[in-house]
Design a protein around this motif. Structure first.
Motif, PDB file in Angstrom:
ATOM      1  N   MET A 103      70.041   3.912   8.334  1.00 30.82           N
ATOM      2  CA  MET A 103      70.305   5.326   8.145  1.00 30.82           C
ATOM      3  C   MET A 103      70.104   5.971   9.531  1.00 30.82           C
ATOM      4  O   MET A 103      70.566   7.028   9.983  1.00 30.82           O
ATOM      5  N   ALA A 104      69.030   5.389  10.478  1.00 28.65           N
ATOM      6  CA  ALA A 104      68.875   5.921  11.836  1.00 28.65           C
ATOM      7  C   ALA A 104      70.028   5.801  12.687  1.00 28.65           C
ATOM      8  O   ALA A 104      70.514   6.520  13.240  1.00 28.65           O
ATOM      9  N   ALA A 105      70.981   4.622  12.565  1.00 29.32           N
ATOM     10  CA  ALA A 105      72.031   4.476  13.309  1.00 29.32           C
ATOM     11  C   ALA A 105      72.863   5.266  12.727  1.00 29.32           C
ATOM     12  O   ALA A 105      73.692   6.218  13.685  1.00 29.32           O
ATOM     13  N   GLY A 106      73.364   5.658  11.578  1.00 27.26           N
ATOM     14  CA  GLY A 106      74.390   6.328  10.995  1.00 27.26           C
ATOM     15  C   GLY A 106      74.149   7.808  11.421  1.00 27.26           C
ATOM     16  O   GLY A 106      75.041   8.589  11.410  1.00 27.26           O
ATOM     17  N   ALA A 107      72.887   8.119  11.279  1.00 25.79           N
ATOM     18  CA  ALA A 107      72.270   9.669  11.411  1.00 25.79           C
ATOM     19  C   ALA A 107      72.781  10.030  12.996  1.00 25.79           C
ATOM     20  O   ALA A 107      72.864  11.360  13.209  1.00 25.79           O
ATOM     21  N   THR A 108      73.188   9.399  13.827  1.00 24.26           N
ATOM     22  CA  THR A 108      73.610   9.593  15.043  1.00 24.26           C
ATOM     23  C   THR A 108      74.728  10.571  15.033  1.00 24.26           C
ATOM     24  O   THR A 108      74.659  11.623  15.926  1.00 24.26           O
ATOM     25  N   PHE A 109      75.611  10.614  14.088  1.00 25.59           N
ATOM     26  CA  PHE A 109      76.797  11.360  14.017  1.00 25.59           C
ATOM     27  C   PHE A 109      76.309  12.539  13.246  1.00 25.59           C
ATOM     28  O   PHE A 109      77.227  13.410  12.956  1.00 25.59           O
ATOM     29  N   LEU A 110      75.082  12.890  13.002  1.00 22.91           N
ATOM     30  CA  LEU A 110      74.574  13.930  12.344  1.00 22.91           C
ATOM     31  C   LEU A 110      73.816  14.831  13.148  1.00 22.91           C
ATOM     32  O   LEU A 110      73.302  15.931  12.852  1.00 22.91           O
ATOM     33  N   VAL A 133      73.835  -1.699  24.349  1.00 23.04           N
ATOM     34  CA  VAL A 133      73.620  -0.374  25.001  1.00 23.04           C
ATOM     35  C   VAL A 133      73.871   0.956  24.095  1.00 23.04           C
ATOM     36  O   VAL A 133      72.951   1.624  23.800  1.00 23.04           O
ATOM     37  N   TYR A 134      74.929   0.847  23.636  1.00 22.55           N
ATOM     38  CA  TYR A 134      75.272   2.002  22.597  1.00 22.55           C
ATOM     39  C   TYR A 134      74.416   2.267  21.352  1.00 22.55           C
ATOM     40  O   TYR A 134      73.793   3.133  21.058  1.00 22.55           O
ATOM     41  N   SER A 135      73.942   1.052  20.892  1.00 25.05           N
ATOM     42  CA  SER A 135      73.088   0.900  19.671  1.00 25.05           C
ATOM     43  C   SER A 135      71.623   1.443  20.132  1.00 25.05           C
ATOM     44  O   SER A 135      71.138   2.274  19.363  1.00 25.05           O
ATOM     45  N   LEU A 167      78.217   1.229  11.948  1.00 27.04           N
ATOM     46  CA  LEU A 167      76.680   1.381  12.491  1.00 27.04           C
ATOM     47  C   LEU A 167      75.716   0.872  11.205  1.00 27.04           C
ATOM     48  O   LEU A 167      74.902   0.208  11.624  1.00 27.04           O
ATOM     49  N   MET A 168      76.118   1.566  10.296  1.00 31.50           N
ATOM     50  CA  MET A 168      75.108   1.225   9.222  1.00 31.50           C
ATOM     51  C   MET A 168      75.247  -0.148   8.574  1.00 31.50           C
ATOM     52  O   MET A 168      74.387  -0.576   8.085  1.00 31.50           O
ATOM     53  N   PHE A 169      76.674  -0.900   8.589  1.00 31.20           N
ATOM     54  CA  PHE A 169      76.894  -1.865   8.103  1.00 31.20           C
ATOM     55  C   PHE A 169      76.019  -3.119   8.797  1.00 31.20           C
ATOM     56  O   PHE A 169      75.512  -4.005   8.030  1.00 31.20           O
ATOM     57  N   ALA A 228      70.799  15.345  26.915  1.00 35.94           N
ATOM     58  CA  ALA A 228      71.151  13.966  27.952  1.00 35.94           C
ATOM     59  C   ALA A 228      71.603  12.896  27.209  1.00 35.94           C
ATOM     60  O   ALA A 228      72.644  12.274  27.723  1.00 35.94           O
ATOM     61  N   ALA A 229      70.717  12.536  26.303  1.00 38.82           N
ATOM     62  CA  ALA A 229      71.313  11.137  25.617  1.00 38.82           C
ATOM     63  C   ALA A 229      72.325  11.340  24.940  1.00 38.82           C
ATOM     64  O   ALA A 229      73.302  10.405  24.703  1.00 38.82           O
ATOM     65  N   MET A 230      72.468  12.381  24.296  1.00 40.96           N
ATOM     66  CA  MET A 230      73.594  12.791  23.559  1.00 40.96           C
ATOM     67  C   MET A 230      75.078  12.774  24.137  1.00 40.96           C
ATOM     68  O   MET A 230      76.134  12.128  23.792  1.00 40.96           O
ATOM     69  N   ILE A 231      74.910  13.456  25.111  1.00 42.58           N
ATOM     70  CA  ILE A 231      76.123  13.354  26.143  1.00 42.58           C
ATOM     71  C   ILE A 231      76.392  12.067  26.704  1.00 42.58           C
ATOM     72  O   ILE A 231      77.560  11.525  26.809  1.00 42.58           O
ATOM     73  N   ALA A 232      75.485  11.306  27.085  1.00 47.63           N
ATOM     74  CA  ALA A 232      75.504   9.875  27.617  1.00 47.63           C
ATOM     75  C   ALA A 232      76.188   9.313  26.565  1.00 47.63           C
ATOM     76  O   ALA A 232      77.369   8.258  26.947  1.00 47.63           O
ATOM     77  N   GLY A 233      75.812   8.865  25.358  1.00 41.11           N
ATOM     78  CA  GLY A 233      76.242   8.509  24.065  1.00 41.11           C
ATOM     79  C   GLY A 233      77.566   8.875  23.695  1.00 41.11           C
ATOM     80  O   GLY A 233      78.455   7.670  23.391  1.00 41.11           O
ATOM     81  N   ILE A 234      77.873   9.965  23.750  1.00 46.87           N
ATOM     82  CA  ILE A 234      79.321  10.415  23.633  1.00 46.87           C
ATOM     83  C   ILE A 234      80.148   9.859  24.413  1.00 46.87           C
ATOM     84  O   ILE A 234      81.383   9.358  24.103  1.00 46.87           O
ATOM     85  N   THR A 235      79.857   9.862  25.586  1.00 47.75           N
ATOM     86  CA  THR A 235      80.739   9.527  27.049  1.00 47.75           C
ATOM     87  C   THR A 235      80.953   7.975  26.872  1.00 47.75           C
ATOM     88  O   THR A 235      82.105   7.403  27.015  1.00 47.75           O
TER      89      THR A 235
END
Length: 486
Positions: free
Chosen positions: A207-214, A366-368, A39-41, A104-111
């Motif tokens: 940073m914003a993209a990678g921080a999704t997993f934090l 969509v995922y991004s 994601l960061m790359f 709601a967005a987190m659950i959608a993203g993980i799904t």
């Protein structure tokens, strides 16, 4: 489930090991190892390690502000509860709107991550429709139904399932990461000299993209009332996420960037980063496709965790009068907030379905967009909790310059992550997320405020004839109690 309570307010069953295990597993570290560097790359290239370092540092600074409150208060509303202790009702409403949308967005993203890995696996098995809309929607529905099953059964069952899934997946991803680094080398000179160009906007976008997993690392605080020693164990679990996973993702990024450069063609064809790295490292197509399947299963740990965390938060909003009372109903057998579990899962599915139907030909876009939206939604309560920490230190006349510095840096950096989306907008549709997040929070904030006012007004005429008193002031009382505890 009031937003803040005394330690005797609820049943205690989670040990430190259990809450830490669920907290770590919910952040799906195996998937993070495979996805965060990629994601960061995309935005930062050889500067990806700097994006990873900033993500770890900034979330740790925010975490220091969060645990200041977690050590003092047992609150199942997490940031929503903590903010009202300093700023009052307005901050509670802002946090309620942002976090409700965030979960709601987190659950959608993980799904969606589950759908991408399942689709990639099906493609490797020769089924060309794995990433097409009908298959993806079916995968999303099944994934959420499984998560709802575990969440309704109770948090102890969820902990066991999440930890097992995490333990199975991490060794597989570890093999891919090490094999990739061994095959391509680390190219440290190119990475640390930012060969290919340096862009501060690209670093912050990475940073914003990678921080999704934090993002949401503090969510385990929502289980404070179900933890045996919450004032010690919850802060330990909260701060452990950005420190531990932040360092792990930084190392993984340095190891993977050369392999990501070498795997650019496979990535462009829609192959998952883990599978592309496995093929480039010579692990073979069978291992690559198996990696996708393992990661799809492992992602269930995150989905189960956030359905648990989010449902407790939704139930808290219901108990505080911001959502209908029936949403907070408990399962009579398992004691879980079953209605909130179902409600949040349905919202997550609808959000995801609308997104993929709108952009059926670009699941990666969509995922991004979803990943960026998650970060932007969480930015608002994170900035506020850092500001609340500063206010608390001033009130106490504390002479702790490092605490002041961490709070200011954490809040400022989080604010810039959001503002950078306006100043240096990324490609479409991700560029729209900066104002989509703001608009969604504004609409949800208005709806919560109006809904609460309507429910309070509806209760008053019934209470007056009986001169009972408590009913008309039930909702404001929760806020007053929070102020007293502050």
């Amino acid at each position: 489930m009031s937003s803040t309570s005394t330690p005797e307010a609820g049943p205690r069953q989670l040990t430190r090991g259990q809450i830490v295990g669920l907290a770590v597993a919910s952040m799906i570290p195996a998937v993070g190892l495979a996805a965060v560097p990629a994601l960061m790359f995309v935005s930062a290239g050889n500067a990806s390690w700097l994006s990873a370092l900033l993500s770890a540092a900034v979330t740790t600074f925010v975490g220091l502000s969060v645990i200041t409150f977690a050590r003092r208060h047992v609150a199942n509303g997490s940031l929503y509860s903590y903010l009202s202790l300093v700023f009052g009702p307005w901050a509670r409403l802002v946090a309620a709107a942002a976090l409700l949308l965030g979960y709601a967005a987190m659950i959608a993203g993980i799904t969606m991550v589950i759908g991408v890995y399942v689709g990639s696996f099906l493609l490797s098995q020769g089924y060309s429709g794995g990433l097409e809309l009908p298959v993806q929607l079916a995968v999303y529905a099944v994934a959420l139904l499984i998560a709802v099953f575990f969440a309704r059964r109770g948090v102890d069952v969820s902990v066991r399932a999440a930890v097992v899934l995490m333990a199975v997946a991490i060794p597989v991803v570890g093999v891919v990461v090490v094999a990739s680094a061994t095959t391509t080398g680390l190219h440290l000179a190119e990475q640390f000299s930012f060969e290919g160009g340096f862009s501060s906007s690209g670093v912050f976008q990475g940073m914003a993209a990678g921080a999704t997993f934090l993002m949401g690392f503090e969510s385990c605080a929502a289980l404070a009332q179900e933890t045996k020693d919450p004032k010690r164990d919850v802060p330990f679990a909260v701060l452990g996420i950005p420190v531990l996973l932040g360092v792990v993702y930084l190392v993984a990024t340095v190891l993977q960037v050369p392999g990501l450069f070498a795997s650019a063609d496979n990535l462009a064809q829609g192959m998952s980063p883990a599978a592309a790295l496995a093929l480039n490292a010579g692990l073979g197509e069978t291992f690559a496709s198996a990696t996708d399947l393992v990661l799809a299963v492992a992602t269930f740990a995150g989905l189960i965790g956030f359905v648990n965390f989010g449902s407790r938060f939704v139930a808290t909003l219901s108990d505080d009068g911001l959502l209908p009372r029936r949403v907070g109903r408990l399962d009579p057998k398992h004691g879980s907030p079953a209605t909130a579990v179902a409600t949040l899962s349905v919202i997550g599915f609808v959000v995801l379905a609308v997104a993929v139907i709108a952009y059926p030909d670009s699941l990666l876009s969509v995922y991004s967009a979803l990943a960026t939206l998650i970060v932007y939604l969480w930015v608002f309560p994170y900035v506020l909790i850092c500001a609340a920490h500063v206010v608390l230190l001033v009130r106490e006349r504390a002479r702790r310059p490092l605490s002041y510095l961490a709070a200011v840096l954490g809040g400022a950096a989080m604010a810039w992550v959001y503002l950078n989306g306006w100043v240096n907008p990324p490609a479409s549709p991700v560029d729209a997320m900066s104002y989509v997040a703001l608009a969604l929070i504004a609409v949800t904030l208005a709806a919560l405020a109006l809904g609460r006012r309507g429910r309070t007004a509806g209760e008053q005429p019934q209470a007056a004839p009986a001169a009972a008193g408590p009913a008309p002031v039930a909702a404001p009382r929760a806020v007053d109690a929070d102020r007293v505890r502050a």
